[in-house]
Design a protein around this motif. Structure first.
Motif, PDB file in Angstrom:
ATOM      1  N   GLU A  50       0.871  -1.165  -0.145  1.00 17.23           N
ATOM      2  CA  GLU A  50       0.126   0.003   0.035  1.00 17.23           C
ATOM      3  C   GLU A  50       0.702   1.342  -0.052  1.00 17.23           C
ATOM      4  O   GLU A  50       2.179   1.408   0.422  1.00 17.23           O
ATOM      5  CB  GLU A  50      -1.006  -0.037   1.170  1.00 17.23           C
ATOM      6  CG  GLU A  50      -1.639  -1.112   1.346  1.00 17.23           C
ATOM      7  CD  GLU A  50      -3.056  -1.123   0.338  1.00 17.23           C
ATOM      8  OE1 GLU A  50      -3.478  -2.256   0.026  1.00 17.23           O
ATOM      9  OE2 GLU A  50      -3.222  -0.163  -0.189  1.00 17.23           O
ATOM     10  N   GLU A  51       0.294   2.461  -0.461  1.00 20.18           N
ATOM     11  CA  GLU A  51       0.942   3.760  -0.119  1.00 20.18           C
ATOM     12  C   GLU A  51       0.921   4.121   1.232  1.00 20.18           C
ATOM     13  O   GLU A  51       0.171   3.683   2.053  1.00 20.18           O
ATOM     14  CB  GLU A  51       0.099   4.650  -1.263  1.00 20.18           C
ATOM     15  CG  GLU A  51       0.523   4.250  -2.552  1.00 20.18           C
ATOM     16  CD  GLU A  51      -0.114   5.484  -3.602  1.00 20.18           C
ATOM     17  OE1 GLU A  51      -0.098   5.428  -4.633  1.00 20.18           O
ATOM     18  OE2 GLU A  51      -0.542   6.334  -3.101  1.00 20.18           O
ATOM     19  N   ARG A  52       2.057   4.828   1.365  1.00 18.01           N
ATOM     20  CA  ARG A  52       2.053   5.365   2.726  1.00 18.01           C
ATOM     21  C   ARG A  52       0.783   6.618   3.018  1.00 18.01           C
ATOM     22  O   ARG A  52       0.494   7.238   1.989  1.00 18.01           O
ATOM     23  CB  ARG A  52       3.253   6.329   3.091  1.00 18.01           C
ATOM     24  CG  ARG A  52       3.515   6.907   4.318  1.00 18.01           C
ATOM     25  CD  ARG A  52       4.962   7.387   4.493  1.00 18.01           C
ATOM     26  NE  ARG A  52       6.028   6.295   4.152  1.00 18.01           N
ATOM     27  CZ  ARG A  52       7.101   6.768   4.505  1.00 18.01           C
ATOM     28  NH1 ARG A  52       7.562   7.878   4.734  1.00 18.01           N
ATOM     29  NH2 ARG A  52       8.115   5.421   4.017  1.00 18.01           N
ATOM     30  N   GLU A  53      -0.049   6.410   4.065  1.00 18.44           N
ATOM     31  CA  GLU A  53      -0.937   7.201   4.180  1.00 18.44           C
ATOM     32  C   GLU A  53      -0.949   8.117   5.651  1.00 18.44           C
ATOM     33  O   GLU A  53      -0.401   7.567   6.575  1.00 18.44           O
ATOM     34  CB  GLU A  53      -2.477   6.310   4.358  1.00 18.44           C
ATOM     35  CG  GLU A  53      -2.418   5.250   5.437  1.00 18.44           C
ATOM     36  CD  GLU A  53      -3.760   4.874   5.666  1.00 18.44           C
ATOM     37  OE1 GLU A  53      -4.714   4.789   4.727  1.00 18.44           O
ATOM     38  OE2 GLU A  53      -3.948   4.161   6.633  1.00 18.44           O
ATOM     39  N   PHE A  54      -1.572   9.105   5.781  1.00 20.24           N
ATOM     40  CA  PHE A  54      -1.799  10.004   6.622  1.00 20.24           C
ATOM     41  C   PHE A  54      -2.478   9.366   7.787  1.00 20.24           C
ATOM     42  O   PHE A  54      -3.599   8.750   7.848  1.00 20.24           O
ATOM     43  CB  PHE A  54      -2.303  11.386   6.294  1.00 20.24           C
ATOM     44  CG  PHE A  54      -2.657  12.267   7.580  1.00 20.24           C
ATOM     45  CD1 PHE A  54      -3.824  12.510   8.080  1.00 20.24           C
ATOM     46  CD2 PHE A  54      -1.511  12.999   8.071  1.00 20.24           C
ATOM     47  CE1 PHE A  54      -4.386  13.316   8.974  1.00 20.24           C
ATOM     48  CE2 PHE A  54      -1.984  13.776   9.276  1.00 20.24           C
ATOM     49  CZ  PHE A  54      -3.283  13.797   9.400  1.00 20.24           C
ATOM     50  N   VAL A  55      -2.074   9.629   9.094  1.00 18.37           N
ATOM     51  CA  VAL A  55      -2.884   9.062  10.311  1.00 18.37           C
ATOM     52  C   VAL A  55      -3.190  10.126  11.156  1.00 18.37           C
ATOM     53  O   VAL A  55      -4.467  10.350  11.353  1.00 18.37           O
ATOM     54  CB  VAL A  55      -1.959   8.154  11.081  1.00 18.37           C
ATOM     55  CG1 VAL A  55      -2.752   7.832  12.468  1.00 18.37           C
ATOM     56  CG2 VAL A  55      -1.610   7.082  10.345  1.00 18.37           C
TER      57      VAL A  55
END
Length: 124
Positions: free
Chosen positions: A43-48
């Motif tokens: 997966e792509e890096r995602e904001f948390v």
């Protein structure tokens, strides 16, 4: 130069909790936006979540609202991510990041410094 070091990851069962820490050196976090991002395999890096300077604003991804809390300890120059009611879909490597311009952004490209990450695994 800012250096970031994450800790606190591990293996936890569904519904459990973990507290991630990000210790910063080289610049005070009170002058920067500090963010947490995550990346699952394939997966792509995602904001948390992120917290702007001196904690004026806090933002969360919809997927973690009500379960995760971001906070800061300026004496320790450390940012925390308290993660409650964890789900298998929270499994990822979690990265701490710092934005010198304090933009309060969810966009990874606007962060200047990154830690090496800490693995969080939630078993079902």
């Amino acid at each position: 130069q800012v250096q970031l070091a994450e800790s606190g990851g591990g293996l936890v069962q569904t519904g459990g909790s973990l507290r991630l820490s990000c210790a910063a050196s080289g610049r005070t976090i009170s002058r920067m936006t500090m963010g947490w991002f995550r990346q699952a395999p394939g997966e792509e890096r995602e904001f948390v979540a992120c917290i702007s300077r001196i904690g004026l604003n806090r933002y969360y991804a919809d997927s973690v609202k009500g379960r995760f809390t971001i906070s800061s300890d300026y004496h320790k120059n450390t940012v925390f991510l308290q993660m409650n009611r964890l789900k298998p879909e929270d499994t990822a490597v979690y990265y701490c990041a710092a934005d010198r311009a304090d933009r309060g952004s969810s966009v990874s490209g606007q962060y200047d410094y990154w830690g090496k990450g800490t693995q969080v695994t939630v078993s079902s």
